[in-house]
Design an enzyme around this catalytic site. Sequence first.
Site, PDB file in Angstrom:
ATOM      1  N   CYS A 130       0.838  -1.199   0.000  1.00 31.79           N
ATOM      2  CA  CYS A 130       0.000   0.000   0.000  1.00 31.79           C
ATOM      3  C   CYS A 130       0.875   1.252   0.000  1.00 31.79           C
ATOM      4  O   CYS A 130       2.000   1.240   0.516  1.00 31.79           O
ATOM      5  CB  CYS A 130      -0.918  -0.002   1.223  1.00 31.79           C
ATOM      6  N   CYS A 212      -3.697   0.369  -3.219  1.00 35.95           N
ATOM      7  CA  CYS A 212      -4.319   0.640  -1.921  1.00 35.95           C
ATOM      8  C   CYS A 212      -3.582   1.776  -1.212  1.00 35.95           C
ATOM      9  O   CYS A 212      -2.427   2.081  -1.525  1.00 35.95           O
ATOM     10  CB  CYS A 212      -4.340  -0.615  -1.050  1.00 35.95           C
TER      11      CYS A 212
END
Length: 310
Positions: A130, A212
Amino acid sequence: MSDHRFSSVPTEEEPGCCHLSRKVKVCLCVLLCVLLCVLVAVAVVVGVLMWPRATPPRAWNGTGSTPHFSEIVLGRCFTYTQLLRPELRHADCGQIGKAFTNAFLSKDPCHSSEQDYQLLLKLTSQTIPCHSSVFWSKSTQLAHLYTRVRQDMFTLEDTLIGYIADGLNWCGDAGSYEMNYQSCPHWRKDCINNPVSVFWDTVSKRFAENACGEVQVVLNGSVSNTFDKNSTFGRVEIHNLHPGKVSVLKAWVMHDIGGVYSYHTCSSPIIDDLKFILSKRNISFTCEDDYRPIKFLQCVKSPEDSSCRK
C-alpha cells in the site's frame, strides 16, 4: 540271394531354371534400387504438391512482432525474479512464457480479449505494498526515473508482468502457429482489440484494482492534454481504483525544463476534470506542481536551468 552293393555314381548337376550370372544379378539389384529411389522421389513430390500450403499472414498497418520475442520474455522473467525481486524466485518463467504466447498465437489478432490473458495474470500475480503505486500519463520517462531511484515505489512497468512486456510488440494469425514478424494490427488504423492493446488494458486494470492506501500519478503539465480521458490512465486505471482501498490520489503535475514552462498547472480546469471523476468515486484528491523529489531528478540532467537555481 546274393548281396548287392550299390555304388554312388557321380552325376552332373542339372542347371537351375533361374541360374543367373553374377553380372546379371548386380545389374538387377542396381535397377531395383534406382526404381525404388524414383518411386520415393515421386511420392515426396506428390506429397509436397498435395500438402495444404500455409496461408501467408495478413498484412497490417502496425509494426510486426519483436524479433526473438520468446527469448526476451524468458530472459526478462529470470532477470526480474532472480535478480531484481528475488522474493518472486518461485515464479515459473517457462510456464509464464508459454502462457504469454498461447494468449495470442493461432488467434485472430483483431479479436483479442481480456480472457486470453487470464492464465498469464495468474502466473504473474504480485503483491504491491500500500502507498506504493505510481500511475503516469504522458510522463513515462519521469515516472520511471523516479521509481528507479525510489525502488520501494512501483509503476506498472516495475511489476513482473509490466517489466516482461515493456516495449515489446506481438501478434499471431488465426491460420498459423507462428508469430507474425512482418506486421501487426495498428490500434487506430486496423482494430482496437489487438493483442497488445488488450494486454495493456487488462494488466492496467489489475494494477489499479490492486492499488491501496495513498496512490500517486505523474502528469505532464507541458502538453495540452495533461489529463487525457482517452489515455490508459483516464480510460482504464482511474475507473478501476477501489474506493474502499484507495484513500487519496495525489497528482504531481510536472513541467519540462528548458522549454515552455507549462500548458497546465494544478489550478487548470483540465485538472478539475480529474478531481470531479474522483469525487464521484469517493476518492480524495490532492495536486502539487513540480513535485520536488522529481524536480531534483530533472535538475540532475539540466543543473544550469534557471528553474533549478531556486
